[in-house]
Design a protein around this motif. Structure first.
Motif, mmCIF file in Angstrom:
data_model
loop_
_atom_site.group_PDB
_atom_site.id
_atom_site.type_symbol
_atom_site.label_atom_id
_atom_site.label_comp_id
_atom_site.label_asym_id
_atom_site.label_seq_id
_atom_site.Cartn_x
_atom_site.Cartn_y
_atom_site.Cartn_z
ATOM 1 N N ARG A 171 0.851 -1.247 0.100
ATOM 2 C CA ARG A 171 -0.055 0.063 0.120
ATOM 3 C C ARG A 171 0.901 1.347 0.043
ATOM 4 N N ALA A 172 1.933 1.259 0.444
ATOM 5 C CA ALA A 172 2.854 2.437 0.392
ATOM 6 C C ALA A 172 4.568 2.084 0.438
ATOM 7 N N LEU A 173 5.087 3.054 0.055
ATOM 8 C CA LEU A 173 6.612 2.827 -0.060
ATOM 9 C C LEU A 173 7.199 3.845 1.080
ATOM 10 N N PRO A 174 8.114 3.008 1.731
ATOM 11 C CA PRO A 174 8.661 4.041 2.912
ATOM 12 C C PRO A 174 9.954 4.714 2.043
ATOM 13 N N SER A 175 9.925 6.109 2.903
ATOM 14 C CA SER A 175 11.197 6.691 2.642
ATOM 15 C C SER A 175 11.894 7.494 3.736
ATOM 16 N N THR A 176 13.072 7.230 3.893
ATOM 17 C CA THR A 176 13.774 7.747 5.130
ATOM 18 C C THR A 176 13.839 9.314 4.886
ATOM 19 N N VAL A 177 13.408 9.933 5.964
ATOM 20 C CA VAL A 177 13.378 11.254 6.032
ATOM 21 C C VAL A 177 14.602 11.791 6.856
ATOM 22 N N ASP A 178 14.963 10.877 7.933
ATOM 23 C CA ASP A 178 16.182 11.536 8.907
ATOM 24 C C ASP A 178 16.574 10.117 9.306
ATOM 25 N N LEU A 179 17.828 10.276 9.365
ATOM 26 C CA LEU A 179 18.590 9.039 10.070
ATOM 27 C C LEU A 179 19.901 9.536 10.869
ATOM 28 N N HIS A 180 19.681 9.407 12.053
ATOM 29 C CA HIS A 180 20.812 9.942 12.948
ATOM 30 C C HIS A 180 21.599 9.046 13.423
ATOM 31 N N THR A 181 23.073 8.839 13.357
ATOM 32 C CA THR A 181 23.645 7.828 13.330
ATOM 33 C C THR A 181 24.995 8.133 14.480
ATOM 34 N N HIS A 182 25.318 6.952 15.259
ATOM 35 C CA HIS A 182 26.318 7.222 16.144
ATOM 36 C C HIS A 182 27.348 5.962 15.822
ATOM 37 N N PHE A 183 28.683 6.444 15.424
ATOM 38 C CA PHE A 183 29.687 5.483 15.238
ATOM 39 C C PHE A 183 30.369 5.047 16.592
ATOM 40 N N LEU A 184 30.474 3.739 17.137
ATOM 41 C CA LEU A 184 30.907 3.368 18.216
ATOM 42 C C LEU A 184 32.426 2.954 18.112
ATOM 43 N N ARG A 185 32.755 2.265 17.009
ATOM 44 C CA ARG A 185 34.039 1.840 16.834
ATOM 45 C C ARG A 185 34.287 1.363 15.241
ATOM 46 N N PRO A 186 35.391 1.437 14.877
ATOM 47 C CA PRO A 186 35.670 1.001 13.298
ATOM 48 C C PRO A 186 35.141 -0.385 13.178
ATOM 49 N N VAL A 187 35.048 -0.649 12.045
ATOM 50 C CA VAL A 187 34.469 -2.048 11.292
ATOM 51 C C VAL A 187 35.346 -2.386 10.370
ATOM 52 N N ARG A 188 36.260 -3.806 10.678
ATOM 53 C CA ARG A 188 36.884 -4.149 9.554
ATOM 54 C C ARG A 188 36.130 -4.959 8.637
ATOM 55 N N VAL A 189 36.776 -5.423 7.477
ATOM 56 C CA VAL A 189 36.236 -6.354 6.791
ATOM 57 C C VAL A 189 35.758 -7.580 7.328
ATOM 58 N N GLY A 190 34.549 -8.356 6.841
ATOM 59 C CA GLY A 190 33.874 -9.295 7.372
ATOM 60 C C GLY A 190 32.471 -9.209 7.424
ATOM 61 N N VAL A 191 31.963 -10.236 8.036
ATOM 62 C CA VAL A 191 30.604 -10.372 8.304
ATOM 63 C C VAL A 191 30.129 -9.375 9.155
ATOM 64 N N ILE A 192 28.949 -8.521 8.678
ATOM 65 C CA ILE A 192 28.440 -7.376 9.540
ATOM 66 C C ILE A 192 26.803 -7.836 9.707
ATOM 67 N N GLU A 193 26.338 -7.480 10.909
ATOM 68 C CA GLU A 193 25.037 -7.912 11.200
ATOM 69 C C GLU A 193 24.295 -6.341 11.561
ATOM 70 N N VAL A 194 23.103 -6.431 11.210
ATOM 71 C CA VAL A 194 22.394 -5.390 11.766
ATOM 72 C C VAL A 194 21.101 -5.797 12.263
ATOM 73 N N VAL A 195 20.710 -5.322 13.414
ATOM 74 C CA VAL A 195 19.386 -5.563 14.029
ATOM 75 C C VAL A 195 18.555 -4.296 13.961
ATOM 76 N N ALA A 196 17.291 -4.382 13.533
ATOM 77 C CA ALA A 196 16.358 -3.279 13.380
ATOM 78 C C ALA A 196 15.289 -3.512 13.982
ATOM 79 N N ARG A 197 14.489 -2.322 14.447
ATOM 80 C CA ARG A 197 13.288 -2.584 14.954
ATOM 81 C C ARG A 197 12.279 -1.313 14.774
ATOM 82 N N LEU A 198 11.023 -1.522 14.721
ATOM 83 C CA LEU A 198 10.200 -0.518 14.436
ATOM 84 C C LEU A 198 9.680 0.000 15.793
ATOM 85 N N ARG A 199 9.760 1.320 16.394
ATOM 86 C CA ARG A 199 9.317 1.830 17.513
ATOM 87 C C ARG A 199 8.074 2.277 17.671
ATOM 88 N N ASN A 200 7.677 3.293 16.368
ATOM 89 C CA ASN A 200 6.313 3.777 16.583
ATOM 90 C C ASN A 200 6.045 3.872 15.041
#
Length: 142
Positions: free
Chosen positions: A76-105
């Motif tokens: 019924r709808a296409l999502p479009s990111t309006v704002d995305l605020h990021t905090h980088f906590l440590r460098p990431v080296r080459v290799g597997v990366i995993e992301v966990v996302a959740r909808l809050r509201n």
């Protein structure tokens, strides 16, 4: 049908951006509105310091949040990111990366979400909060 199999109903083909990042859905829980996705942190994503450039990490989190929001919106709808605020906590080296996302509201026209990104050692390396609009698809009832 398991939640992880339902993704093909909304996204029959992976997007070129998802494919280029090595997107692989690990889990999708549509009751909790949470997803876990694996990406490939490739050598060609590195900066001069030899770590994954931050824009790629943001793209991975945005891709995961966008997919999850798309699952909520269905066809019924296409999502479009309006704002995305990021905090980088440590460098990431080459290799597997995993992301966990959740909808809050989840509203009629806006969705608020968050994601955490983990490096190949399982250490949290970045986190973000995002807001997305839900753009109605022509010809559907909203």
């Amino acid at each position: 049908m398991p939640d992880s199999k339902r993704i093909t109903e909304v996204f029959p083909q992976p997007s070129p951006s998802s494919t280029s990042l090595g997107f692989k859905l690990l889990s999708l829980d549509m009751k909790k509105w949470e997803a876990r996705v694996r990406f490939e942190g490739r050598q060609e994503f590195t900066n001069p310091a030899g770590v994954i450039q931050g824009g790629y990490l943001v793209a991975m989190m945005d891709d995961t949040i966008g997919m999850l929001t798309g699952m909520k919106a269905g066809k019924r709808a296409l999502p479009s990111t309006v704002d995305l605020h990021t905090h980088f906590l440590r460098p990431v080296r080459v290799g597997v990366i995993e992301v966990v996302a959740r909808l809050r509201n989840i509203g009629r026209a806006m969705v608020f979400a968050e994601a955490e990104l983990f490096d190949s050692r399982g250490k949290e390396a970045a986190r973000c909060a995002a807001s997305l609009t839900l753009n109605p698809v022509q010809g559907t009832n909203t």
